[in-house]
Design a protein around this motif. Structure first.
Motif, short mmCIF file in Angstrom:
data_model
loop_
_atom_site.label_atom_id
_atom_site.label_comp_id
_atom_site.label_asym_id
_atom_site.label_seq_id
_atom_site.Cartn_x
_atom_site.Cartn_y
_atom_site.Cartn_z
N GLU A 182 0.81 -1.22 0.00
CA GLU A 182 0.00 0.00 0.00
C GLU A 182 0.84 1.27 0.00
N ASP A 183 2.12 1.18 0.41
CA ASP A 183 2.98 2.36 0.40
C ASP A 183 3.94 2.36 -0.79
N ALA A 184 3.64 1.56 -1.81
CA ALA A 184 4.55 1.40 -2.94
C ALA A 184 4.62 2.67 -3.79
N HIS A 185 5.70 2.75 -4.55
CA HIS A 185 5.80 3.75 -5.62
C HIS A 185 5.20 3.11 -6.86
N VAL A 186 4.15 3.73 -7.39
CA VAL A 186 3.41 3.16 -8.52
C VAL A 186 3.89 3.80 -9.82
N VAL A 187 4.28 2.95 -10.76
CA VAL A 187 4.69 3.41 -12.09
C VAL A 187 3.64 2.91 -13.07
N PRO A 188 3.08 3.79 -13.91
CA PRO A 188 2.02 3.35 -14.81
C PRO A 188 2.50 2.41 -15.90
N GLU A 189 1.56 1.83 -16.62
CA GLU A 189 1.86 0.95 -17.74
C GLU A 189 2.80 1.65 -18.72
N GLY A 190 3.83 0.93 -19.16
CA GLY A 190 4.79 1.52 -20.09
C GLY A 190 5.75 2.50 -19.46
N GLY A 191 5.58 2.77 -18.16
CA GLY A 191 6.48 3.70 -17.48
C GLY A 191 6.23 5.15 -17.78
N SER A 192 5.11 5.48 -18.46
CA SER A 192 4.89 6.85 -18.92
C SER A 192 4.13 7.67 -17.89
N ASN A 193 4.86 8.56 -17.23
CA ASN A 193 4.27 9.57 -16.35
C ASN A 193 5.08 10.85 -16.49
N ALA A 194 4.79 11.85 -15.68
CA ALA A 194 5.46 13.15 -15.84
C ALA A 194 6.96 13.03 -15.66
N ALA A 195 7.39 12.24 -14.67
CA ALA A 195 8.83 12.08 -14.44
C ALA A 195 9.49 11.43 -15.64
N ALA A 196 8.84 10.42 -16.21
CA ALA A 196 9.40 9.73 -17.37
C ALA A 196 9.50 10.66 -18.57
N VAL A 197 8.47 11.46 -18.79
CA VAL A 197 8.47 12.39 -19.92
C VAL A 197 9.61 13.39 -19.78
N ARG A 198 9.80 13.90 -18.59
CA ARG A 198 10.92 14.84 -18.39
C ARG A 198 12.26 14.13 -18.62
N GLY A 199 12.35 12.85 -18.24
CA GLY A 199 13.57 12.09 -18.50
C GLY A 199 13.82 11.91 -19.98
N CYS A 200 12.75 11.72 -20.76
CA CYS A 200 12.90 11.51 -22.19
C CYS A 200 13.18 12.80 -22.95
N ALA A 201 13.00 13.95 -22.30
CA ALA A 201 13.37 15.20 -22.97
C ALA A 201 14.86 15.22 -23.31
N ALA A 202 15.67 14.52 -22.51
CA ALA A 202 17.11 14.46 -22.80
C ALA A 202 17.38 13.78 -24.14
N LEU A 203 16.50 12.87 -24.55
CA LEU A 203 16.65 12.23 -25.86
C LEU A 203 16.55 13.28 -26.96
N GLY A 204 15.55 14.15 -26.85
CA GLY A 204 15.42 15.22 -27.82
C GLY A 204 16.61 16.16 -27.81
N GLU A 205 17.12 16.44 -26.62
CA GLU A 205 18.28 17.33 -26.50
C GLU A 205 19.51 16.71 -27.15
N GLU A 206 19.66 15.41 -27.04
CA GLU A 206 20.79 14.74 -27.68
C GLU A 206 20.68 14.79 -29.20
N LEU A 207 19.46 14.82 -29.72
CA LEU A 207 19.26 14.83 -31.17
C LEU A 207 19.17 16.25 -31.74
N ALA A 208 18.98 17.24 -30.89
CA ALA A 208 18.82 18.61 -31.37
C ALA A 208 20.03 19.03 -32.20
N GLY A 209 19.76 19.58 -33.37
CA GLY A 209 20.82 20.02 -34.27
C GLY A 209 21.34 18.94 -35.18
N HIS A 210 20.87 17.70 -35.02
CA HIS A 210 21.37 16.58 -35.84
C HIS A 210 20.36 16.10 -36.86
#
Length: 305
Positions: free
Chosen positions: A150-178
């Motif tokens: 009952e006190d678990a940290h819940v991660v949604p299906e596919g791992g997609s939540n606000a924290a995950a989206v902010r983490g994936c912004a780095a992917l775009g930053e790595e590709l920016a300009g390329h």
């Protein structure tokens, strides 16, 4: 923030990613004849067990768990469940996978779920009606009680939540300009939501959904709102290349993947990556990318087992 040092670049102790992931050119006549340059963003090389976008989405969530049990959700062939289970083993975290399909509880585990169990994940099977309601507070609370977490940290299906989206912004930053276009296969939409946010001006993200249904656009907008407070970046979806839906393939897709492997020496994962690459070949033939364009395909995983 830089592409070499996103918020979770060091990750939870015990996870050693290769970041930024390699960006490789793929010389391919199917693109060259249309004046399009193809790059492969090798996120499949980030980590040997938390592959590609799974690392990018899980790392911030594992940090937020702060040692608590991690409960997450997925189907019988979920890459996300396998990655979460592997992370639990590597970090010494208790993990619980809530699996869609009560009928699976009485059958031998398939190789994907067997890997989860071998990595220490407790598998809890629920019927499909309960699974559909998993985001509702009362249904989620009942599941957490059932798994004594009952006190678990819940991660949604596919791992997609606000924290995950902010983490994936780095992917775009790595590709920016390329690249003019950065393309990714989509399941729950979190990777595309972050990718689009990280790209530079005049660059756009393209998502190739691997599920049928036409619902993903709304989900991506909601994910960006949760992560950034509103829409970010230029993105679109092309929903023609799901090949029947999630976890489904066809002889045509398999033949395409085998051919791509032979051309480029890249192990092509069938459920996501093959659909993305097939879609890009088709779109290039249709003239979807102007001559002189550079398209980057994000390789989010590799074949299992």
């Amino acid at each position: 923030m830089t592409s070499a040092d996103p918020p979770s670049a060091t990750g939870p102790t015990g996870l050693r990613p290769q970041l930024p992931s390699p960006l490789q050119e793929a010389v391919d006549a199917r693109f060259e004849r249309h004046g399009v340059r193809l790059l492969l963003k090798r996120d499949d090389l980030i980590h040997p067990e938390l592959v590609g976008n799974k690392w990018r989405k899980l790392a911030p969530n594992l940090a937020a768990a702060a040692g608590r049990t991690v409960v997450t959700f997925g189907g019988a062939y979920s890459n996300h469940l396998r990655a979460t289970a592997a992370a639990g083993r590597l970090l010494g975290l208790r993990t619980v996978g809530v699996v869609r399909g009560q009928e699976l509880a009485h059958r031998p585990l398939n190789p994907s779920l067997a890997r989860c169990a071998a990595d220490g994940m407790r598998l809890h099977f629920v019927d499909r009606s309960v699974y559909r309601r998993k985001a509702e507070p009362d249904a989620l609370a009942a599941v957490l009680r059932a798994v004594d977490a009952e006190d678990a940290h819940v991660v949604p299906e596919g791992g997609s939540n606000a924290a995950a989206v902010r983490g994936c912004a780095a992917l775009g930053e790595e590709l920016a300009g390329h690249a003019d276009v950065a393309a990714v296969a989509c399941g729950t939409g979190g990777t595309l939501a972050g990718l689009a946010a990280g790209l530079g001006p005049g660059e756009r993200a393209l998502g190739v959904p691997v599920l049928r249904g036409g619902f993903l656009g709304g989900d991506i907008r909601a994910l960006q709102t949760g992560a950034f407070g509103g829409p970010r970046g230029d993105w679109s979806l092309d929903e023609r290349f799901h090949f029947g839906g999630y976890a489904r393939t066809t002889p045509e897709l398999d033949a395409f993947a085998q051919d791509f492997e032979q051309r480029h020496g890249l192990p092509v994962e069938r459920l996501y990556v093959a659909k993305l690459l097939h879609g890009l070949v088709a779109l290039t033939a249709e003239g979807a990318f102007p001559r002189g364009s550079t398209v980057a395909a994000v390789i989010t995983g590799r074949p299992f087992p």
